[in-house]
Each structure stands twice: as C-alpha cells, then as structure tokens.
Design an enzyme around this catalytic site. Structure first.
Site, PDB file in Angstrom:
ATOM      1  N   PRO A 254       2.041  18.263   4.317  1.00  0.00           N
ATOM      2  CA  PRO A 254       1.452  18.796   5.754  1.00  0.00           C
ATOM      3  C   PRO A 254       2.631  18.701   6.991  1.00  0.00           C
ATOM      4  CG  PRO A 254       0.774  16.521   4.956  1.00  0.00           C
ATOM      5  CD  PRO A 254       1.775  17.077   3.857  1.00  0.00           C
TER       6      PRO A 254
ATOM      7  N   ASP B  65       7.355  16.076   7.058  1.00  0.00           N
ATOM      8  CA  ASP B  65       6.339  15.817   6.224  1.00  0.00           C
ATOM      9  C   ASP B  65       5.512  14.665   6.524  1.00  0.00           C
ATOM     10  OD1 ASP B  65       4.683  15.025   3.985  1.00  0.00           O
ATOM     11  OD2 ASP B  65       6.520  15.438   2.421  1.00  0.00           O
ATOM     12  N   HIS B  66       4.321  14.812   7.095  1.00  0.00           N
ATOM     13  CA  HIS B  66       3.268  13.823   7.717  1.00  0.00           C
ATOM     14  C   HIS B  66       2.866  12.923   6.652  1.00  0.00           C
ATOM     15  CE1 HIS B  66       1.158  12.041  10.813  1.00  0.00           C
ATOM     16  NE2 HIS B  66       0.874  13.300  11.358  1.00  0.00           N
ATOM     17  N   ARG B  67       3.337  13.242   5.308  1.00  0.00           N
ATOM     18  CA  ARG B  67       2.919  11.958   4.190  1.00  0.00           C
ATOM     19  C   ARG B  67       3.803  10.931   4.294  1.00  0.00           C
ATOM     20  NH1 ARG B  67       3.129  15.805  -1.013  1.00  0.00           N
ATOM     21  NH2 ARG B  67       4.969  16.197   0.007  1.00  0.00           N
TER      22      ARG B  67
ATOM     23  N   LEU C  30       6.190  10.522   7.099  1.00  0.00           N
ATOM     24  CA  LEU C  30       6.313   9.973   8.317  1.00  0.00           C
ATOM     25  C   LEU C  30       5.316  10.279   9.530  1.00  0.00           C
ATOM     26  CD1 LEU C  30      10.322  11.423   8.486  1.00  0.00           C
ATOM     27  CD2 LEU C  30       9.536   9.070   8.260  1.00  0.00           C
TER      28      LEU C  30
END
Length: 445
Positions: A241, A417-419, A421
């Site tokens: 994401p 990458d929101h997973r 950070l």
C-alpha cells in the site's frame, strides 16, 4: 559427462534466454571460458563453463528461454559417448533448480560475483516421469504461478523435457479456466453433483482484457526485462500500500557546492564529475543512516532493518528500466560515489552490468529532472520500503523575509510502503533529505 544448467544470476531470476552460443558443438572449452550469452530479467551476461572439456551437445538452441536449473548443454571428453535416452542427453530435468542452490552462494542463495558463471552438475539418475504416484515434476516458475492461482498441477500434462510441467502448461490451463468455465448444474436426487462443481478455495483469476489489433498496428513481443518490470511493479502496487509525500527543496546552495567540488575534482586524476543526482544520493544515504527504520523491508510478520545502505539509481534503457546499486553509499565520499555512479550508469547502457551490480538495494532514487518533469510518483522497487522521485530544478519566485526573490527549487516525492512505515516517519525522513540539500556542507562531514 557434465551437464551445464541455466544458472540463477539474481534473487529475482526465474528463467533465462539463450541469446547466442559462443561455442559450437565439438569445440574445446576451458574452465572459466564464456560459452553462451544469456539474457536474464535484468542484464545480459556471458555464461562460463566450470569445467574443461568438449562441448558435446547443445540442448537449448539460441532464442529459446528455459527455467533456472534446466540443462542447456553437455560438456565431456571428445570421445565420451552420449547415451540415448539418458538424462544428460534428453532431459534438463537431470539438473534441477536445486543443484544451483546447492552450489557455493552468497546471501539469499545468490551466487557471488566470482561465480556468475554457468553452474555445472553431474546427472546421475533419471527423474520419475509425470503421472506416477512418486512425484510431479514442475518448474519453479510454473509451480509459483499455479500456487498463486489455486491450480492443481497434478492434473496437468507437462510438455517440457521428460514430461515436466512448465510455465506454458500452467498458463494454458489458466486460460482454459477463464474462457471455458463449465456451467454449474443443480443436482437432482438421481444425479449427484460432480466433484468439479464444488466451490474452489481460491477464486479463478479474472480474464485479461483482449486488445483489438487493427490493420497497421505493430505488435512488439516483450523482452525478458520488460516482462520482469511488468510483473514486479504490478506485484508492488498490488501488495504494498503506497502513500506519497512531496516537499519543495531549495537547491541554490547545492548548486554552489557542486560547482566548488567539480572545480576541485578537475585537478584530481581520474575524478568523475559530480552531478546533482550524486549529491541527492549522498543526502539520502546520510538520512538513512540517521533514520535506519526507513532502510528496511517488510517481510510478512516482521520488518528487516538492513545494516548496509545500498542505494539503487534508476537508469532508463531503450527496452526498459534497470536499477544498478551503489553499495555502502553512506560510507563513500562524494567523489567516490560519483565515480561509482558513472561506472554503473555506463555499464547499464552498454549491457556490461554484473549480477553483483544490481543486487542488494535497500532504497532507490529515480530522477526524471533531466526530462523536464516537475514532479511524479514512483513505484516502490520491492523488497525496499521507499523510493524517492526527483523532479527538475527550476528558478522559482519565493518569499524570503517579506521580499520576493528567485531561488532554484525542485520537488521531491517519497513513495512509502505503509506496511513498513507510517506517514510521520516518511515525513521526517524527507525533511532530513531536504535539510541536507539546503545546507549541503553536511554532505562533506
């Protein structure tokens, strides 16, 4: 008789294409001598032999692609017979992919640069044919595609050597699923429902959109590099994401520092000219050293924070994009970093990169400023967690101390990458990069 197999030349390589054979059947080959040119998903490399002998038989002709671990040639004594029906003579299965993994390798199962040569294994036993109860032979890439799409490979008929199930067999089966799904018939008391009518545990993939081809249209087959770019970036957008952060950065002082460094470099023998991109890479490397949580990769139920700071520099080629890697960028001086960047870019454009040049990246810089692009968002290069997109430097009217002045500015956009950070972490990192660019003397200390 020794079996030469398609080597694994990178952690993402699943197959390779024989571009040309540099030796003919009957030619003598020395250990370490190039025998074929191979196109991988990223680079073209001359494959070498690990043994002395005579090239007795070429199993894969030029122009064909095979999976990693597939036998491509036989090397032996000039008078050594090739037994008809033997695994060496007929079957790439004689040297499965695991023989490559068993050879001396570096981290992640990737052979070190000193062993970027063709792996050689001895074939001592025949493989069980497909269809027996013992084992179904499937190429690694075919097994992965089947697993991702919930396809039972035991029901497939392999068209590869010795009945091995290969990528084309799996793709053909998936295509049949998409265009010929049988209707579901409601069972009656006298007609039990067939097993095939049961609801699958994994949904069938959506049918690909068919592109109409009109008269005069040109159809260009994808190169190995283009296919890999399409697959990896699609996976990146689907799995990671993305979120984006953009900042405008004043580069006036950076330009002054670059000019002073290059004036100094003129008197140094062999010194490379420092570019804006070199200074941006250095700024990113120093920011990553200050914020190691960004120098990381998401790995299922854990996050891996990398010890080394290896920054990839995106290079546009005629048939795609490649990302050579500057290793330990934080430990290099600006001139050393510029020299290594120049070497890698030149090697990329002349097709002389080695697997060691494109592995181990932990962060990437993609610069389209030279094309006049003001700002853009880049797709993360997996398994990294972030990539920096760099726009053009332009004179811009800004307000300073109540006065309108013209300053050189550019826009930086960080894809994250929101997973791995969160937004605040990404914002702090980009602020670190901006601070180093606007006060660039920090790049030298």
């Amino acid at each position: 008789m020794k079996t030469v197999v398609m080597p694994k030349m990178g952690d993402t390589m699943e197959s390779g294409k024989i571009l040309s054979w540099l030796k003919a059947e009957g030619d003598h080959v020395d250990k370490g001598e190039a025998i074929a040119e191979i196109e991988t998903d990223k680079v073209n490399i001359e494959a070498q032999s690990f043994v002395d002998g005579t090239l007795r038989k070429i199993l894969v002709p030029a122009g064909e692609s095979v999976d990693v671990g597939t036998a491509i040639a036989l090397v032996g004594a000039p008078d050594e017979p090739i037994e008809a029906g033997s695994p060496q003579a007929t079957a790439p299965e004689a040297a499965p992919a695991r023989s490559v993994a068993a050879s001396p390798a570096g981290t992640n199962g990737v052979a070190p640069s000193a062993a970027v040569a063709t792996a050689v294994a001895t074939g001592n036993g025949a493989s069980a044919p497909v269809g027996t109860d013992e084992r179904v032979f499937v190429s690694p890439i075919a097994r992965r595609i089947a697993s991702e799409n919930g396809l039972d490979v035991s029901r497939l008929t392999g068209t590869g050597p010795n009945g091995r199930i290969i990528r084309q067999d799996v793709e053909a089966a998936l295509s049949q699923q998409m265009v010929a799904i049988p209707p579901v018939v409601s069972p009656t008391p006298s007609q039990p429902a067939p097993a095939e009518a049961a609801t699958p545990t994994t949904p069938a993939p959506a049918a690909a959109v068919s592109v109409p081809i009109a008269e005069g249209d040109e159809v260009v087959q994808l190169s190995t590099m283009r296919r890999t770019i399409a697959r990896r970036l699609q996976q990146s957008m689907q799995n990671a994401p993305h979120f984006y952060i953009t900042m405008s950065v004043d580069t006036t002082r950076l330009a002054e520092l670059r000019e002073r460094i290059n004036d100094y470099a003129k008197a140094q023998p062999g010194a490379a000219k420092v570019s804006y991109n070199d200074l941006i890479v250095k700024a990113c490397a120093m920011a990553l050293a200050r914020m190691p949580q960004v120098n990381a990769s998401f790995d299922g139920d854990r996050i891996v924070r990398h010890h080394h700071i290896n920054i990839g520099v995106a290079v546009a080629l005629d048939d795609g994009l490649i990302v050579p890697v500057i290793t330990d960028a934080d430990r290099r001086g600006v001139l050393d970093l510029a020299h290594e960047s120049t070497r890698l870019v030149e090697a990329a454009r002349t097709g002389k990169l080695t697997p060691a040049d494109i592995q181990g990246g932990t962060f990437t810089v993609s610069n389209l400023g030279m094309f006049g692009v003001e700002e853009f968002t880049a797709v993360i290069n997996p398994p990294e967690s972030a990539i920096l997109a760099v726009g053009v430097i332009e004179p811009t009217a800004v307000v300073e101390e109540g006065q309108v002045v013209v300053r050189d500015r550019m826009k930086l956009t960080l894809s994250v990458d929101h997973r791995a950070l969160d937004g605040a972490t990404g914002a702090r990192f980009l602020a670190e990069v901006r601070g180093l660019i606007e006060q660039p003397m920090g790049l030298l200390v």
